[in-house]
Scaffold this motif. Structure first.
Motif, PDB file in Angstrom:
ATOM      1  N   TRP A 157       6.499 -79.599 -52.175  1.00 45.58           N
ATOM      2  CA  TRP A 157       5.851 -80.612 -50.971  1.00 45.58           C
ATOM      3  C   TRP A 157       6.270 -79.961 -49.693  1.00 45.58           C
ATOM      4  O   TRP A 157       5.434 -79.703 -48.753  1.00 45.58           O
ATOM      5  CB  TRP A 157       6.410 -81.788 -50.843  1.00 45.58           C
ATOM      6  N   SER A 158       7.521 -79.301 -49.630  1.00 44.00           N
ATOM      7  CA  SER A 158       8.179 -78.760 -48.268  1.00 44.00           C
ATOM      8  C   SER A 158       7.431 -77.430 -47.972  1.00 44.00           C
ATOM      9  O   SER A 158       6.947 -77.447 -46.968  1.00 44.00           O
ATOM     10  CB  SER A 158       9.542 -78.419 -48.433  1.00 44.00           C
ATOM     11  N   GLY A 192       8.674 -79.344 -62.817  1.00 43.09           N
ATOM     12  CA  GLY A 192       9.834 -79.929 -62.042  1.00 43.09           C
ATOM     13  C   GLY A 192       9.759 -79.234 -60.455  1.00 43.09           C
ATOM     14  O   GLY A 192       8.833 -78.309 -60.445  1.00 43.09           O
ATOM     15  N   ASP A 193      10.712 -79.673 -59.660  1.00 39.55           N
ATOM     16  CA  ASP A 193      10.870 -79.182 -58.428  1.00 39.55           C
ATOM     17  C   ASP A 193       9.836 -79.432 -57.379  1.00 39.55           C
ATOM     18  O   ASP A 193       9.355 -78.792 -56.715  1.00 39.55           O
ATOM     19  CB  ASP A 193      11.271 -77.733 -58.559  1.00 39.55           C
ATOM     20  N   LEU A 194       9.329 -80.874 -57.469  1.00 39.77           N
ATOM     21  CA  LEU A 194       8.008 -81.179 -56.420  1.00 39.77           C
ATOM     22  C   LEU A 194       8.850 -81.235 -55.052  1.00 39.77           C
ATOM     23  O   LEU A 194       7.952 -80.832 -54.244  1.00 39.77           O
ATOM     24  CB  LEU A 194       7.526 -82.610 -56.811  1.00 39.77           C
ATOM     25  N   LYS A 218       5.369 -86.281 -40.215  1.00 39.44           N
ATOM     26  CA  LYS A 218       5.866 -87.332 -41.342  1.00 39.44           C
ATOM     27  C   LYS A 218       4.818 -88.048 -41.872  1.00 39.44           C
ATOM     28  O   LYS A 218       4.697 -87.815 -43.377  1.00 39.44           O
ATOM     29  CB  LYS A 218       6.837 -88.197 -40.679  1.00 39.44           C
ATOM     30  N   LYS A 219       3.779 -88.529 -41.156  1.00 43.01           N
ATOM     31  CA  LYS A 219       2.759 -89.036 -41.657  1.00 43.01           C
ATOM     32  C   LYS A 219       1.712 -88.230 -42.451  1.00 43.01           C
ATOM     33  O   LYS A 219       1.191 -88.297 -43.696  1.00 43.01           O
ATOM     34  CB  LYS A 219       1.931 -89.773 -40.742  1.00 43.01           C
ATOM     35  N   CYS A 220       1.762 -86.962 -41.917  1.00 42.49           N
ATOM     36  CA  CYS A 220       0.875 -85.908 -42.496  1.00 42.49           C
ATOM     37  C   CYS A 220       1.292 -85.559 -43.831  1.00 42.49           C
ATOM     38  O   CYS A 220       0.547 -85.503 -44.971  1.00 42.49           O
ATOM     39  CB  CYS A 220       0.763 -84.833 -41.731  1.00 42.49           C
ATOM     40  N   LYS A 221       2.627 -85.340 -43.865  1.00 39.22           N
ATOM     41  CA  LYS A 221       3.323 -85.028 -45.238  1.00 39.22           C
ATOM     42  C   LYS A 221       2.990 -85.886 -46.376  1.00 39.22           C
ATOM     43  O   LYS A 221       2.797 -85.895 -47.397  1.00 39.22           O
ATOM     44  CB  LYS A 221       4.785 -84.881 -45.039  1.00 39.22           C
TER      45      LYS A 221
END
Length: 196
Positions: free
Chosen positions: A45-46, A39-41, A85-88
C-alpha cells in the motif's frame, strides 16, 4: 466556510478515478493479489500510493488552477495531508472491492471433482517430502503449475469460450482472482490434518 467544510468540499473528487487512473490501478491488481497471498500488504500500500500520488498529486486535484510555484499555507498543507490520507484509503477500498467482486465468480472452486480429489491425493507423498525439507513454497509452485495445466481456471469460468479467444480486461481480472482463490483451496486441501 469552516476548515472542515473546506476539506470536505476539496476532497469530494478523491477516489472518483479517471479512466487513466483506473487503468493504472488495474495494471497493479495482479501484484496486489500476489502480495495478498504472500503477505506484506502494508509495504505494498505504501509503495503503490506513493507512486500514485507522484503521478497524480492531490494538490492538482484540490487546486487545479493554482501555480505549482505558489507556497501552501498551513491550512493548505493540512488539506493536502487529509486528501492524501483519503486517497490512500480509496485505493485500498478499490483493490479490496475488486478482489471481492472477482472472487464471487468462483464460489464452486474448491469443490473438487472425484478426478481432482484423486489427482491431489497422489501428491500427498510429495507434499510430505517437501514439508520435511521445509520447501512447501516450491511444492505449491509446482502443484499450481501442474493443476492449472490439467484444469485451467479459464475453462472452469467460461467452458464454452474458445481457447484462443482474447479475454477482456474484466475477464482477465476475474481469471486472476479465480486462480488465486483456487490456490488458497489447494493449500487448504494439503493442510487438512484429516487427509493424512
Amino acid at each position: 466556510m469552516t476548515t472542515l467544510q473546506n476539506l470536505q468540499m476539496s476532497t469530494m473528487n478523491i477516489g472518483d478515478w479517471t479512466i487513466e487512473q483506473q487503468n493504472w490501478l488495474d495494471d497493479h491488481f495482479a501484484a496486489y493479489i500476489h502480495v495478498r497471498q504472500v503477505g506484506d500488504l502494508p509495504t505494498f500500500w505504501s509503495c503503490l500510493s506513493k507512486s500514485f500520488l507522484i503521478l497524480w498529486p492531490v494538490r492538482k486535484t484540490l487546486w487545479p488552477t493554482m501555480p505549482a510555484s505558489r507556497c501552501l499555507t498551513t491550512t493548505d498543507l493540512c488539506l493536502v495531508f487529509e486528501a492524501e490520507k483519503k486517497c490512500k484509503k480509496c485505493i485500498e477500498e478499490y483493490f479490496n472491492n475488486k478482489f471481492k467482486s472477482v472472487t464471487t465468480h468462483v464460489a464452486h472452486i474448491g469443490d473438487w471433482t472425484l478426478e481432482q480429489w484423486d489427482w491431489l491425493v497422489e501428491y500427498s507423498d510429495s507434499y510430505a517430502t517437501y514439508l520435511r525439507e521445509n520447501q512447501l513454497e516450491t511444492f505449491f509452485e509446482l502443484l499450481f503449475e501442474d493443476f492449472f495445466d490439467v484444469w485451467p481456471v479459464r475453462q472452469f469460468l467460461w467452458p464454452s469460450m474458445p481457447k484462443d479467444q482474447v479475454l477482456t480486461n474484466a475477464e482477465r481480472l476475474t481469471a486472476i482472482g479465480a486462480e488465486e482463490e483456487c490456490k488458497l483451496y489447494l493449500m487448504a486441501f494439503f493442510e487438512d490434518p484429516t487427509l493424512f
